[in-house]
Design a protein around this motif. Structure first.
Motif, PDB file in Angstrom:
ATOM      1  N   TYR A  32     -40.392 -23.303  -9.319  1.00  7.12           N
ATOM      2  CA  TYR A  32     -39.028 -23.717  -9.663  1.00  7.12           C
ATOM      3  C   TYR A  32     -38.409 -24.575  -8.560  1.00  7.12           C
ATOM      4  O   TYR A  32     -37.829 -25.631  -8.831  1.00  7.12           O
ATOM      5  CB  TYR A  32     -38.166 -22.483  -9.914  1.00  7.12           C
TER       6      TYR A  32
ATOM      7  N   TRP B 142     -27.345 -22.234 -18.351  1.00  3.72           N
ATOM      8  CA  TRP B 142     -27.972 -21.857 -17.088  1.00  3.72           C
ATOM      9  C   TRP B 142     -26.951 -21.469 -16.033  1.00  3.72           C
ATOM     10  O   TRP B 142     -27.230 -20.655 -15.155  1.00  3.72           O
ATOM     11  CB  TRP B 142     -28.856 -22.995 -16.579  1.00  3.72           C
ATOM     12  N   THR B 143     -25.764 -22.016 -16.137  1.00  2.00           N
ATOM     13  CA  THR B 143     -24.696 -21.602 -15.230  1.00  2.00           C
ATOM     14  C   THR B 143     -24.329 -20.143 -15.466  1.00  2.00           C
ATOM     15  O   THR B 143     -24.116 -19.372 -14.522  1.00  2.00           O
ATOM     16  CB  THR B 143     -23.457 -22.485 -15.406  1.00  2.00           C
TER      17      THR B 143
ATOM     18  N   GLY C  34     -27.018 -17.990 -14.038  1.00  2.00           N
ATOM     19  CA  GLY C  34     -26.897 -17.956 -12.585  1.00  2.00           C
ATOM     20  C   GLY C  34     -25.782 -17.047 -12.110  1.00  2.00           C
ATOM     21  O   GLY C  34     -25.936 -16.319 -11.124  1.00  2.00           O
TER      22      GLY C  34
ATOM     23  N   PHE D 207     -26.860 -13.507 -12.351  1.00  2.00           N
ATOM     24  CA  PHE D 207     -27.788 -13.234 -11.258  1.00  2.00           C
ATOM     25  C   PHE D 207     -27.031 -12.949  -9.963  1.00  2.00           C
ATOM     26  O   PHE D 207     -27.326 -11.982  -9.242  1.00  2.00           O
ATOM     27  CB  PHE D 207     -28.726 -14.428 -11.080  1.00  2.00           C
ATOM     28  N   VAL D 208     -26.020 -13.781  -9.667  1.00  2.00           N
ATOM     29  CA  VAL D 208     -25.211 -13.590  -8.466  1.00  2.00           C
ATOM     30  C   VAL D 208     -24.436 -12.282  -8.546  1.00  2.00           C
ATOM     31  O   VAL D 208     -24.315 -11.553  -7.547  1.00  2.00           O
ATOM     32  CB  VAL D 208     -24.248 -14.778  -8.273  1.00  2.00           C
TER      33      VAL D 208
ATOM     34  N   LYS E 131     -26.703  -9.456  -7.732  1.00  2.42           N
ATOM     35  CA  LYS E 131     -27.014  -9.480  -6.304  1.00  2.42           C
ATOM     36  C   LYS E 131     -25.874  -8.890  -5.472  1.00  2.42           C
ATOM     37  O   LYS E 131     -26.107  -8.142  -4.516  1.00  2.42           O
ATOM     38  CB  LYS E 131     -27.293 -10.922  -5.851  1.00  2.42           C
TER      39      LYS E 131
ATOM     40  N   MET F 205     -25.959 -16.844  -1.482  1.00  2.00           N
ATOM     41  CA  MET F 205     -27.315 -16.930  -2.030  1.00  2.00           C
ATOM     42  C   MET F 205     -28.333 -17.594  -1.096  1.00  2.00           C
ATOM     43  O   MET F 205     -29.474 -17.150  -1.019  1.00  2.00           O
ATOM     44  CB  MET F 205     -27.333 -17.666  -3.386  1.00  2.00           C
TER      45      MET F 205
END
Length: 378
Positions: free
Chosen positions: A297, A317-318, A321, A324-325, A328, A346
């Motif tokens: 990637y 995709w935003t 993301g 994902f953040v 995390k 990140m």
């Protein structure tokens, strides 16, 4: 229990604490002995011992296993109320030292008694021993700690603490089922250790004829698989927290993680595919697949941006993301606001992940090269 192996006497405060605890505890309670393997740990062993005496369930015996020490580890251990056991001719590092000490101590323990093995650079949460003791039943053979990183170490130390915090978070979500009986602190039933040794001698599991395997780089990971192979569960409840050191530099972290990863791969090679190791094989495969996917990637994005420029933002995709953040940041919230900030940024963690991926592929390549060399030799 074995007799004292050091001339130094215990401090009065430790003796008074143990006497008070002995009057309050019921006679039927299993005894608890602790082994602390140590090689030149004069700077840390006192804190480890004091943390044990401060437990809500104090141990009946603490033994510092001095393995080829050339500093004041033995003297400091005795001053803080521990007995001292000196290894004889040990060339097998921690596993060999523990095998000698367990062989010396275990004949004095009943099957239902408990043995805690703790690293000398670790301090246990005051509730550790009481929580671990209460976790045992007929199906649980060993209880390991949930490790957290000590303070300090700059950004590298923070990244390690974040990593440990996520592991603790995952353990909690799994109901405390231990994937690895960490060397920082693990409690065993005496009968389980006897069964492990008998299984090694009978060839059911490998690693020599002792309690801990002498053939493994990561004796704690191998012991986990040994205990599970005998049909027992391994647990790491939230109350069994330990604080351990973080590596202060990249070379030291590289050496530590390379040993951990290479040891895990070698243990799987030695055990082969079984109902116990199946999930570990899958985890290693997913780890490698994830690392390779991440590399592909990053390469694709770098090439695309150099050729076509910034592609713009995609709503889909935003959103992915942002989720994902969010995961995390939520998973490290107990590590403090700075950890949450670093997770949200990140980039530091992406670099840390690349470091971990390099460790994985280096370990895998080393394993393959060693296997080929052995095959040619035979």
């Amino acid at each position: 229990m074995p007799a004292h192996t050091s001339r130094s006497s215990r401090p009065r405060r430790h003796a008074a604490r143990r006497a008070h605890a002995a009057r309050e505890e019921p006679a039927v309670r299993p005894r608890l002995a602790v082994l602390i393997p140590a090689h030149n740990e004069e700077d840390r062993v006192a804190a480890a011992i004091d943390g044990l005496w401060d437990q809500t369930r104090p141990p009946d015996l603490i033994v510092v296993v001095c393995d080829n020490c050339t500093d004041a580890t033995a003297e400091i251990a005795a001053e803080h109320g521990a007995q001292v056991f000196h290894t004889q001719g040990n060339t097998h590092k921690k596993a060999g030292a523990l095998n000698q000490a367990i062989a010396w101590l275990l004949p004095h323990l009943d099957d239902r008694d408990l043995l805690l093995v703790q690293d000398a650079d670790t301090v246990l949460d005051p509730w550790f021993t009481e929580t671990a003791e209460g976790t045992f039943n007929r199906k649980v053979g060993a209880v390991g700690g949930v490790f957290y990183g000590e303070s300090g170490g700059g950004l590298l130390g923070l990244l390690q603490r974040m990593e440990f915090q996520r592991y603790a978070w995952e353990l909690d979500r799994s109901g405390g089922k231990a994937q690895v009986l960490t060397g920082t602190g693990t409690m065993f039933q005496a009968r389980v250790l006897r069964e492990v040794r008998a299984a090694r001698r009978d060839g059911v599991i490998g690693g020599g004829s002792g309690y801990y395997s002498l053939a493994s780089l990561t004796e704690d990971d191998e012991m986990t698989k040994a205990v599970k192979t005998l049909g027992y569960r391994t647990m790491s409840p939230a109350g069994c927290a330990v604080v351990t050191e973080v590596m202060p530099s990249l070379p030291k972290l590289w050496h530590q993680r390379l040993r951990w990863q290479r040891g895990a791969l070698e243990n799987l090679r030695d055990y082969g595919w079984t109902k116990v190791t199946a999930r570990y094989f899958v985890q290693q495969f997913l780890m490698g697949f994830g690392a390779l996917s991440f590399f592909v990637y990053l390469t694709f994005m770098t090439v695309s941006m150099s050729m076509y420029g910034w592609p713009g933002l995609s709503p889909f995709w935003t959103s992915i993301g942002l989720l994902f953040v969010l995961e995390k940041t939520v998973s490290v919230r107990r590590a403090g606001p700075l950890a949450v900030l670093v997770a949200a940024v990140m980039i530091p963690e992406m670099l840390y992940d690349l470091f971990q991926h390099a460790v994985y592929f280096t370990s895998l390549w080393g394993l393959v090269r060693r296997s080929e060399e052995k095959w040619v030799a035979t």
